[in-house]
Write a protein that holds these residues in place. Structure first.
Motif: not given
Length: 162
Positions: A24-28, A72-73, A100, A102, A144, A148
């Motif tokens: 996962l990334e920021p904004k997911d 991590k996030l 910023n 999840v 995206h 994923l």
């Protein structure tokens, strides 16, 4: 491409969710669907574990949003069931969804107008007696999230989780 996996235990649910979290990334944005007792909070616990969050994860049923920032996030766990009759206008969901971290949202149909154009829907459906097993279906909306799910399927296969 939708992906449906069968798990036989709570631990398998946690392990799959933890693996997904590593991708996962920021904004997911993850939308969790399932009846009461389907495993939505358990899945969120696995996401938290995969993000390195060690805090106890509780259902946000009565608080709407729980924030976990020590990982991590950041993880924003939302349960918007209580908004069934009123919607989510002016509650600031966009600050979380476009922030910023999840966002994991339970009962997202009640804030449909607040959602971004792309997201990953995860459906949890108990199978058998006593909710022993579950089918977990990953339904990506947007390129995206399609990528994923492909990465997730490949990694889960390599790690012997599926």
């Amino acid at each position: 491409m939708n992906l449906t996996l069968h798990v036989n235990s709570e631990q398998e649910t946690l392990d799959l969710a933890a693996l997904l979290a590593t991708l996962l990334e920021p904004k997911d944005v993850l939308l969790l669907e399932g009846n009461l007792g389907a495993g939505k909070t358990t899945f969120t616990k696995g996401i938290a574990k995969g993000l390195g969050i060690e805090t106890v994860i509780k259902s946000p049923t009565y608080t709407l949003i729980r924030e976990y920032t020590k990982g991590k996030l950041p993880l924003y766990h939302m349960d918007v069931y209580r908004l069934e009759d009123v919607g989510g206008d002016d509650l600031g969901f966009d600050e979380y969804i476009y922030g910023n971290g999840v966002s994991v949202i339970e009962w997202a149909t009640f804030i449909q107008d607040e959602l971004p154009d792309s997201y990953l829907t995860i459906k949890l459906e108990p199978t058998g007696e006593f909710f022993e097993g579950r089918n977990i279906t990953f339904e990506p909306t947007g390129e995206h999230y399609e990528q994923l799910v492909e990465k997730f399927q490949k990694q889960a296969s390599e790690e012997g989780l599926i």
